[in-house]
Design a protein around this motif. Structure first.
Motif, PDB file in Angstrom:
ATOM      1  N   MET A 124       7.743  13.987  -6.359  1.00 36.25           N
ATOM      2  CA  MET A 124       7.494  14.524  -5.025  1.00 36.25           C
ATOM      3  C   MET A 124       6.056  14.253  -4.590  1.00 36.25           C
ATOM      4  SD  MET A 124       8.933  18.232  -3.837  1.00 36.25           S
ATOM      5  CE  MET A 124       9.211  18.846  -5.431  1.00 36.25           C
TER       6      MET A 124
ATOM      7  N   LYS B 109       3.646   8.345   1.572  1.00 33.78           N
ATOM      8  CA  LYS B 109       3.996   8.557   2.977  1.00 33.78           C
ATOM      9  C   LYS B 109       2.770   8.885   3.805  1.00 33.78           C
ATOM     10  CE  LYS B 109       8.573  10.628   2.599  1.00 33.78           C
ATOM     11  NZ  LYS B 109       9.336  11.808   3.006  1.00 33.78           N
ATOM     12  N   SER B 110       1.984   9.875   3.352  1.00 33.46           N
ATOM     13  CA  SER B 110       0.821  10.301   4.136  1.00 33.46           C
ATOM     14  C   SER B 110      -0.090   9.136   4.421  1.00 33.46           C
ATOM     15  CB  SER B 110      -0.011  11.321   3.377  1.00 33.46           C
ATOM     16  OG  SER B 110       0.669  12.498   3.263  1.00 33.46           O
TER      17      SER B 110
ATOM     18  N   LEU C 212      -1.216   5.086  12.125  1.00 33.06           N
ATOM     19  CA  LEU C 212      -1.643   5.807  13.336  1.00 33.06           C
ATOM     20  C   LEU C 212      -3.086   5.483  13.693  1.00 33.06           C
ATOM     21  CD1 LEU C 212      -0.039   9.322  12.922  1.00 33.06           C
ATOM     22  CD2 LEU C 212       0.689   7.449  14.371  1.00 33.06           C
TER      23      LEU C 212
ATOM     24  N   ALA D 230       8.305   8.762   7.635  1.00 37.97           N
ATOM     25  CA  ALA D 230       8.334  10.181   7.284  1.00 37.97           C
ATOM     26  C   ALA D 230       9.680  10.596   6.710  1.00 37.97           C
ATOM     27  CB  ALA D 230       7.994  11.036   8.513  1.00 37.97           C
ATOM     28  N   VAL D 231      10.786   9.984   7.178  1.00 35.52           N
ATOM     29  CA  VAL D 231      12.091  10.409   6.679  1.00 35.52           C
ATOM     30  C   VAL D 231      12.583   9.523   5.531  1.00 35.52           C
ATOM     31  CG1 VAL D 231      12.765  11.466   8.861  1.00 35.52           C
ATOM     32  CG2 VAL D 231      13.379   9.100   8.410  1.00 35.52           C
TER      33      VAL D 231
ATOM     34  N   ALA E 173       6.098   5.817  12.397  1.00 37.66           N
ATOM     35  CA  ALA E 173       5.692   7.011  11.643  1.00 37.66           C
ATOM     36  C   ALA E 173       6.922   7.827  11.254  1.00 37.66           C
ATOM     37  CB  ALA E 173       4.734   7.859  12.484  1.00 37.66           C
ATOM     38  N   PHE E 174       7.884   7.948  12.179  1.00 34.85           N
ATOM     39  CA  PHE E 174       9.074   8.741  11.866  1.00 34.85           C
ATOM     40  C   PHE E 174       9.922   8.093  10.792  1.00 34.85           C
ATOM     41  CE2 PHE E 174       8.257  11.504  15.412  1.00 34.85           C
ATOM     42  CZ  PHE E 174       8.722  12.693  14.891  1.00 34.85           C
TER      43      PHE E 174
ATOM     44  N   ILE F 179       1.512   6.532   6.877  1.00 31.74           N
ATOM     45  CA  ILE F 179       1.569   6.970   8.277  1.00 31.74           C
ATOM     46  C   ILE F 179       0.166   7.042   8.868  1.00 31.74           C
ATOM     47  CG2 ILE F 179       2.225   8.853   9.813  1.00 31.74           C
ATOM     48  CD1 ILE F 179       4.423   9.565   7.887  1.00 31.74           C
ATOM     49  N   LEU F 180      -0.756   7.592   8.079  1.00 34.87           N
ATOM     50  CA  LEU F 180      -2.119   7.750   8.563  1.00 34.87           C
ATOM     51  C   LEU F 180      -2.743   6.413   8.940  1.00 34.87           C
ATOM     52  CD1 LEU F 180      -3.572  10.411   8.654  1.00 34.87           C
ATOM     53  CD2 LEU F 180      -4.929   9.624   6.746  1.00 34.87           C
TER      54      LEU F 180
ATOM     55  N   ARG G 179       5.608  10.638  -3.682  1.00 33.76           N
ATOM     56  CA  ARG G 179       6.188  10.338  -2.365  1.00 33.76           C
ATOM     57  C   ARG G 179       5.257  10.799  -1.257  1.00 33.76           C
ATOM     58  NH1 ARG G 179      11.158  12.355  -4.164  1.00 33.76           N
ATOM     59  NH2 ARG G 179      12.209  10.533  -4.989  1.00 33.76           N
ATOM     60  N   ILE G 180       4.769  12.040  -1.395  1.00 34.51           N
ATOM     61  CA  ILE G 180       3.882  12.587  -0.355  1.00 34.51           C
ATOM     62  C   ILE G 180       2.651  11.703  -0.194  1.00 34.51           C
ATOM     63  CG2 ILE G 180       2.335  14.513   0.170  1.00 34.51           C
ATOM     64  CD1 ILE G 180       4.435  16.383  -1.002  1.00 34.51           C
TER      65      ILE G 180
END
Lengths: 204, 251
Positions: free
Chosen positions: B104, B111-112, B119, B33-34, B29-30, B115-116, B107-108
């Motif tokens: 932007m 990423k979201s 997880l 995220a980066v 996830a990290f 990661i979601l 990207r969001i």
């Protein structure tokens, strides 16, 4: 206010984690063994309170109660909120794992600040107590929105207007949480005064 | 109702060791995220989707979760392209649409979702109690593990308590509206919830004392070692390193 995964930049996420870790460490150090059950249970009620919806105009918000949590728990608000947010992240995927640190700071730091600012006013006369309770509820939300906004702005300046919009949207929430906090503190004073900070029992 | 729709299952991911899953999920996830570059983000979304397929998740519940987050992301799609600054890509009527904002938001979104999905596939696929034990095995402080498990144990109880209170209020004719009465009722309701929680906590604490509670968490669960765990960990570690190299290496 939660920030979900994938929005914030690395440095913001890491600073959030560092501050949350420091706060939680202080909170855990101050947390005595006999308060573990109470704090865990309050974390659970904080979680459940976020299921309560209040209508505002045509839309609605859910309760946050971070001011009240701050009043009741002081520094222990950090671990309690961390725990509640972890549960929310795994159960509903609200917030997230990488943003856990930042979100903990967003909610818990205002709670602790409100504890120190407003806990001393709770046992003064009725008017001052109500002002203190309103302050705790509303200032917690203001700081909450400010920290969330800063996290967004430090991520990317292009997010500035989005952050401003989010902060603006918190104004009605601030008033509502303030009023709820007045009633809630008045209720607790009648029903379970020992729960509030600085309560001195007549018996001792 | 609060529930854990993904926790039970028999997929390969459900069978993996909880500790390995937690560590890998956090690292993964990290790294996502980066990350910043689109190839990395698209690849990680694909990898997360593969994980979700491997975990044989309940499709309806999964879509529900993803929709919720993407509605929030929609807010960024509306705001950022109009306010993002930088070069103007095109005009919608009189409004300039900025390239930065579009990038932007994209990207969001990537990423979201990446990661979601990861997880949900790796962490939401275990009961939270098991996650607590795994955190204990990973040397997380006993107090935090206690808090997590006590909260987990009692959110269901307190939720019922809350439903009882709101039902009682409704039976007396309470209807939420835009008025001070609603706020007062909700505040008393939340207050009652806190009072009941604390009274219950006193009883729980006494029961804990009876059982010799001294602040230490004793865990009876043990985690079986298996080759599968190591294969999974090595494989995911390679993927994470590859993503990092793609993001920061000069290739």
């Amino acid at each position: 206010m939660h920030i979900s995964e994938g929005i914030l930049s690395g440095p913001v996420l890491i600073s959030g984690m560092a501050i949350a870790a420091a706060g939680t460490a202080i909170g855990l150090k101050k947390l005595r063994n006999e308060d573990i059950a109470k704090t865990g249970m309050l974390a659970a009620s904080f979680f459940v309170a976020s299921l309560i919806h209040i209508p505002i105009g045509p839309a609605g918000v859910h309760l946050i109660l971070s001011g009240i949590v701050g009043l009741l728990l002081g520094w222990a608000a950090f671990p309690a909120i961390l725990v509640a947010l972890t549960l929310q992240a795994t159960f509903f995927q609200h917030g997230g794992i990488t943003t856990l640190g930042v979100n903990t700071v967003i909610m818990a730091l205002p709670a602790v600040v409100c504890h120190y600012l407003f806990a001393p006013l709770i046992w003064k006369n009725k008017t001052i107590s109500a002002i203190g309770a309103f302050g705790a509820g509303s200032i917690a939300i203001v700081l909450n929105a400010v920290i969330a906004g800063l996290a967004l702005i430090y991520t990317d300046e292009g997010l500035f207007k989005a952050a401003a919009l989010i902060m603006g949207a918190h104004l009605p929430v601030m008033i509502i949480e303030g009023i709820i906090s007045i009633f809630c503190v008045a209720f607790l004073k009648k029903v379970q005064p020992a729960l509030l900070p600085g309560f001195k029992s007549i018996n001792n | 109702m609060i529930n854990e729709p993904f926790a039970a299952g028999t997929s390969i991911i459900h069978k993996l060791g909880p500790r390995y899953r937690i560590v890998i999920a956090v690292l993964y996830a990290f790294i996502v995220a980066v990350s910043y570059q689109f190839p990395v983000l698209i690849l990680s979304l694909c990898i997360s989707a593969i994980m979700a397929v491997c975990a044989q998740l309940n499709f309806r519940a999964l879509v529900q979760r993803l929709l919720l987050v993407n509605v929030f992301i929609l807010f960024f799609w509306i705001v950022l392209p109009l306010t993002g600054g930088g070069d103007i890509q095109f005009y919608v009527g009189p409004l300039p649409v900025y390239k930065n904002g579009i990038l932007m938001s994209a990207r969001i979104t990537l990423k979201s979702n990446a990661i979601l999905l990861s997880l949900i596939s790796l962490i939401a696929t275990m009961p939270f109690s098991v996650a607590g034990q795994a955190l204990h095995a990973l040397k997380v402080s006993d107090k935090i593990v206690h808090l997590l498990l006590i909260s987990y144990r009692y959110i269901f109880v307190l939720e019922q308590e809350y439903r009882r209170l709101i039902t009682a209020a409704r039976i007396r004719g309470f209807k939420a509206g835009n008025n001070i009465h609603t706020l007062k009722t909700v505040a008393y309701l939340a207050g009652m919830l806190l009072v009941r929680a604390v009274r219950r906590a006193e009883r729980v604490h006494q029961a804990m004392l009876c059982r010799g509670f001294k602040g230490k968490y004793y865990c009876l669960a043990s985690f079986k070692p298996s080759y599968g765990n190591w294969i999974f960990t090595t494989f995911m570690a390679i993927i994470i390193i590859c993503l990092a190299v793609m993001e920061w290496g000069n290739i």
